[in-house]
Write an enzyme that holds these catalytic residues in place. Structure first.
Site, PDB file in Angstrom:
ATOM      1  N   ASP A  75      -8.166  15.052   1.166  1.00 58.82           N
ATOM      2  CA  ASP A  75      -8.415  13.943   0.236  1.00 58.82           C
ATOM      3  C   ASP A  75      -9.339  12.948   0.921  1.00 58.82           C
ATOM      4  O   ASP A  75      -9.292  12.793   2.144  1.00 58.82           O
ATOM      5  CB  ASP A  75      -7.097  13.249  -0.146  1.00 58.82           C
ATOM      6  CG  ASP A  75      -7.180  12.582  -1.515  1.00 58.82           C
ATOM      7  OD1 ASP A  75      -6.456  13.034  -2.432  1.00 58.82           O
ATOM      8  OD2 ASP A  75      -7.962  11.628  -1.673  1.00 58.82           O
ATOM      9  N   VAL A 103     -15.289  15.518  -0.846  1.00 60.19           N
ATOM     10  CA  VAL A 103     -15.827  16.812  -1.280  1.00 60.19           C
ATOM     11  C   VAL A 103     -17.308  16.755  -1.634  1.00 60.19           C
ATOM     12  O   VAL A 103     -17.978  17.787  -1.684  1.00 60.19           O
ATOM     13  CB  VAL A 103     -15.027  17.409  -2.478  1.00 60.19           C
ATOM     14  CG1 VAL A 103     -13.590  17.694  -2.097  1.00 60.19           C
ATOM     15  CG2 VAL A 103     -15.117  16.518  -3.711  1.00 60.19           C
ATOM     16  N   ASN A 125      -9.350  20.766  -6.794  1.00 61.23           N
ATOM     17  CA  ASN A 125      -8.683  19.871  -7.745  1.00 61.23           C
ATOM     18  C   ASN A 125      -9.302  18.473  -7.780  1.00 61.23           C
ATOM     19  O   ASN A 125      -9.255  17.806  -8.810  1.00 61.23           O
ATOM     20  CB  ASN A 125      -7.198  19.794  -7.369  1.00 61.23           C
ATOM     21  CG  ASN A 125      -6.508  18.606  -8.007  1.00 61.23           C
ATOM     22  OD1 ASN A 125      -6.165  18.630  -9.190  1.00 61.23           O
ATOM     23  ND2 ASN A 125      -6.331  17.534  -7.237  1.00 61.23           N
ATOM     24  N   SER A 137     -10.880  21.415 -17.536  1.00 63.99           N
ATOM     25  CA  SER A 137     -10.299  20.422 -18.448  1.00 63.99           C
ATOM     26  C   SER A 137     -10.509  20.906 -19.880  1.00 63.99           C
ATOM     27  O   SER A 137     -11.367  21.767 -20.126  1.00 63.99           O
ATOM     28  CB  SER A 137     -11.023  19.080 -18.257  1.00 63.99           C
ATOM     29  OG  SER A 137     -10.849  18.229 -19.371  1.00 63.99           O
ATOM     30  N   TYR A 155     -18.315  13.348 -17.860  1.00 63.61           N
ATOM     31  CA  TYR A 155     -17.119  14.110 -17.485  1.00 63.61           C
ATOM     32  C   TYR A 155     -17.156  15.510 -18.106  1.00 63.61           C
ATOM     33  O   TYR A 155     -16.879  16.509 -17.428  1.00 63.61           O
ATOM     34  CB  TYR A 155     -15.866  13.350 -17.937  1.00 63.61           C
ATOM     35  CG  TYR A 155     -14.571  13.967 -17.476  1.00 63.61           C
ATOM     36  CD1 TYR A 155     -14.186  13.895 -16.136  1.00 63.61           C
ATOM     37  CD2 TYR A 155     -13.724  14.619 -18.371  1.00 63.61           C
ATOM     38  CE1 TYR A 155     -12.993  14.467 -15.707  1.00 63.61           C
ATOM     39  CE2 TYR A 155     -12.537  15.189 -17.950  1.00 63.61           C
ATOM     40  CZ  TYR A 155     -12.172  15.118 -16.618  1.00 63.61           C
ATOM     41  OH  TYR A 155     -10.990  15.682 -16.198  1.00 63.61           O
ATOM     42  N   LYS A 190     -17.139  19.154 -16.256  1.00 58.61           N
ATOM     43  CA  LYS A 190     -16.059  20.136 -16.408  1.00 58.61           C
ATOM     44  C   LYS A 190     -16.563  21.418 -17.074  1.00 58.61           C
ATOM     45  O   LYS A 190     -16.008  22.495 -16.859  1.00 58.61           O
ATOM     46  CB  LYS A 190     -14.877  19.522 -17.170  1.00 58.61           C
ATOM     47  CG  LYS A 190     -14.163  18.418 -16.366  1.00 58.61           C
ATOM     48  CD  LYS A 190     -13.588  18.945 -15.054  1.00 58.61           C
ATOM     49  CE  LYS A 190     -12.839  17.902 -14.264  1.00 58.61           C
ATOM     50  NZ  LYS A 190     -12.282  18.391 -12.999  1.00 58.61           N
TER      51      LYS A 190
HETATM   52  N1  LIG Z   1      -4.943  13.663 -15.521  1.00 53.21           N
HETATM   53  C1  LIG Z   1      -5.489  14.300 -16.537  1.00 53.21           C
HETATM   54  O1  LIG Z   1      -5.238  13.992 -17.714  1.00 53.21           O
HETATM   55  C2  LIG Z   1      -6.420  15.438 -16.284  1.00 53.21           C
HETATM   56  C3  LIG Z   1      -6.728  16.305 -17.352  1.00 53.21           C
HETATM   57  C4  LIG Z   1      -7.581  17.375 -17.128  1.00 53.21           C
HETATM   58  C5  LIG Z   1      -8.130  17.582 -15.881  1.00 53.21           C
HETATM   59  N2  LIG Z   1      -7.818  16.719 -14.878  1.00 53.21           N
HETATM   60  C6  LIG Z   1      -8.428  16.988 -13.585  1.00 53.21           C
HETATM   61  O2  LIG Z   1      -7.413  17.179 -12.628  1.00 53.21           O
HETATM   62  C7  LIG Z   1      -7.885  16.772 -11.332  1.00 53.21           C
HETATM   63  C8  LIG Z   1      -6.883  15.827 -10.704  1.00 53.21           C
HETATM   64  O3  LIG Z   1      -6.683  14.747 -11.563  1.00 53.21           O
HETATM   65  P1  LIG Z   1      -5.491  13.713 -11.389  1.00 53.21           P
HETATM   66  O4  LIG Z   1      -5.178  13.229 -12.748  1.00 53.21           O
HETATM   67  O5  LIG Z   1      -4.419  14.271 -10.533  1.00 53.21           O
HETATM   68  O6  LIG Z   1      -6.296  12.548 -10.606  1.00 53.21           O
HETATM   69  P2  LIG Z   1      -5.830  11.444  -9.533  1.00 53.21           P
HETATM   70  O7  LIG Z   1      -6.851  10.362  -9.639  1.00 53.21           O
HETATM   71  O8  LIG Z   1      -4.385  11.107  -9.684  1.00 53.21           O
HETATM   72  O9  LIG Z   1      -6.028  12.209  -8.153  1.00 53.21           O
HETATM   73  C9  LIG Z   1      -7.286  12.642  -7.730  1.00 53.21           C
HETATM   74  C10 LIG Z   1      -7.283  12.719  -6.228  1.00 53.21           C
HETATM   75  O10 LIG Z   1      -8.582  13.180  -5.845  1.00 53.21           O
HETATM   76  C11 LIG Z   1      -9.048  12.385  -4.760  1.00 53.21           C
HETATM   77  N3  LIG Z   1     -10.504  12.353  -4.779  1.00 53.21           N
HETATM   78  C12 LIG Z   1     -11.323  11.742  -5.659  1.00 53.21           C
HETATM   79  N4  LIG Z   1     -12.600  11.897  -5.298  1.00 53.21           N
HETATM   80  C13 LIG Z   1     -12.589  12.635  -4.149  1.00 53.21           C
HETATM   81  C14 LIG Z   1     -13.590  13.124  -3.279  1.00 53.21           C
HETATM   82  N5  LIG Z   1     -14.900  12.842  -3.489  1.00 53.21           N
HETATM   83  N6  LIG Z   1     -13.225  13.879  -2.229  1.00 53.21           N
HETATM   84  C15 LIG Z   1     -11.921  14.141  -1.984  1.00 53.21           C
HETATM   85  N7  LIG Z   1     -10.930  13.676  -2.734  1.00 53.21           N
HETATM   86  C16 LIG Z   1     -11.256  12.940  -3.825  1.00 53.21           C
HETATM   87  C17 LIG Z   1      -8.446  11.006  -5.012  1.00 53.21           C
HETATM   88  O11 LIG Z   1      -8.404  10.241  -3.803  1.00 53.21           O
HETATM   89  C18 LIG Z   1      -7.058  11.377  -5.543  1.00 53.21           C
HETATM   90  O12 LIG Z   1      -6.128  11.522  -4.491  1.00 53.21           O
HETATM   91  C19 LIG Z   1      -9.270  16.178 -11.571  1.00 53.21           C
HETATM   92  O13 LIG Z   1     -10.252  17.156 -11.301  1.00 53.21           O
HETATM   93  C20 LIG Z   1      -9.272  15.844 -13.042  1.00 53.21           C
HETATM   94  O14 LIG Z   1     -10.559  15.839 -13.609  1.00 53.21           O
HETATM   95  C21 LIG Z   1      -6.974  15.664 -15.032  1.00 53.21           C
END
Ligand SMILES: NC(=O)c1ccc[n+]([C@@H]2O[C@H](COP(=O)([O-])OP(=O)(O)OC[C@H]3O[C@@H](n4cnc5c(N)ncnc54)[C@H](O)[C@@H]3O)[C@@H](O)[C@H]2O)c1
Length: 257
Positions: A36, A63, A89, A141, A154, A158
């Site tokens: 992270d 990343v 992720n 997504s 976004y 995706k």
């Molecule tokens: N929550 C939703 O409704 C949802 C729906 C569909 C897809 N997603 C996808 O699921 C994934 C996780 O989402 P979430 O809701 O758990 O998000 P979140 O914000 O709770 O967690 C994301 C994590 O990624 C880390 N992060 C962000 N940018 C980064 C980088 N450049 N390098 C390394 N780490 C990085 C953040 O520090 C955080 O710990 C994402 O790809 C998001 O697009 C989420």
């Protein structure tokens, strides 16, 4: 892959869905590398796993930084000897239609959500080729396949995650590497809370309800529900599955009509 000796790298493992994926992979007895950009968050996940009897290590990684990603995966290979599973992720959100999306915003989302997936796969695949085995699961997504209002950047990102998944699956199928993606609807994580706080500070509860009901099933998903599917795809039980996208969205894509 002998599941009990597997080494899994999970990006964005410090929060939300990534945190739950790390915990779920621990139940497969994988060694989990929690990656992270927020190292304190990654450490919290890894500490919890280690305290519960699993094996995890936190490493700081942005990343979007190509060389940093290569270096971190080289360290993982060096220390743990293998890279069996990569869960791409980490991701960021972005609100706005095309004419509200600045060039900087487009680049910001591209660099994390698209280039981040490329960077990590680029770094991990040579080790998987060497092993002639590996699993990649990408976080897509509902925005990958259907238009979501006000999510131009976004959705762009995706959509690319989905097609990168197909491309990787096809190109490495003969080297024992499987690649799939999961496509969640709204999942209640800090990602959603931050979105509500930023965009609807006055009526968060009302908006939470509206977002919940946009899933025909009437609620948001939980990180644990997404993690259970990712865990399955990472396991040997899914050894016949590659090049597939798995909607996990309370009926959003197919029943919302
Ligand atoms: N929550 C939703 O409704 C949802 C729906 C569909 C897809 N997603 C996808 O699921 C994934 C996780 O989402 P979430 O809701 O758990 O998000 P979140 O914000 O709770 O967690 C994301 C994590 O990624 C880390 N992060 C962000 N940018 C980064 C980088 N450049 N390098 C390394 N780490 C990085 C953040 O520090 C955080 O710990 C994402 O790809 C998001 O697009 C989420």
């Amino acid at each position: 892959m002998t599941q009990e000796k597997a080494v899994s790298a999970v990006t964005g493992g410090g929060s939300g869905i990534g945190y739950s994926i790390c915990k779920a992979l621990t139940t497969l007895k994988h060694t989990v590398i929690v990656l992270d950009r927020d190292i304190e968050a990654a450490k919290r996940t890894a500490d919890e796993i280690n305290q519960e009897g699993g094996v995890a290590k936190a490493m700081q990684l942005d990343v979007s930084k190509h060389q940093e990603v290569i270096d971190v995966f080289a360290q993982i290979k060096n220390q743990f000897k293998r890279v069996d599973v990569l869960v791409n992720n980490a991701g960021i959100g972005s609100v706005g239609n095309l004419d509200q999306t600045s060039e900087d915003e487009l680049d910001r989302v591209y660099n994390v959500n698209v280039k981040g997936v490329y960077n990590c796969a680029f770094a991990a695949i040579p080790y998987m080729q060497e092993q002639q085995s590996g699993v990649i699961v990408n976080m897509a997504s509902i925005a990958s396949t259907v238009g979501i209002a006000d999510r131009f950047a976004y959705s762009m990102s995706k959509g690319a995650v989905l097609t990168m998944t197909y491309s990787i699956a096809k190109d490495y199928i003969n080297q024992g590497i499987r690649c799939n993606c999961v496509a969640p609807g709204r999942v209640h994580t800090p990602f959603v809370d931050a979105y509500l706080e930023k965009n609807y500070p006055e009526n968060k509860t009302e908006m939470f309800e509206t977002l919940s009901k946009s899933q025909p099933i009437g609620r948001m998903g939980t990180p644990q529900e997404i993690a259970a599917l990712v865990k399955y795809l990472c396991s040997d039980d899914a050894s016949f599955i590659t090049g597939s996208n798995f909607p996990i969205d309370g009926g959003f894509v197919t029943l919302n009509n």
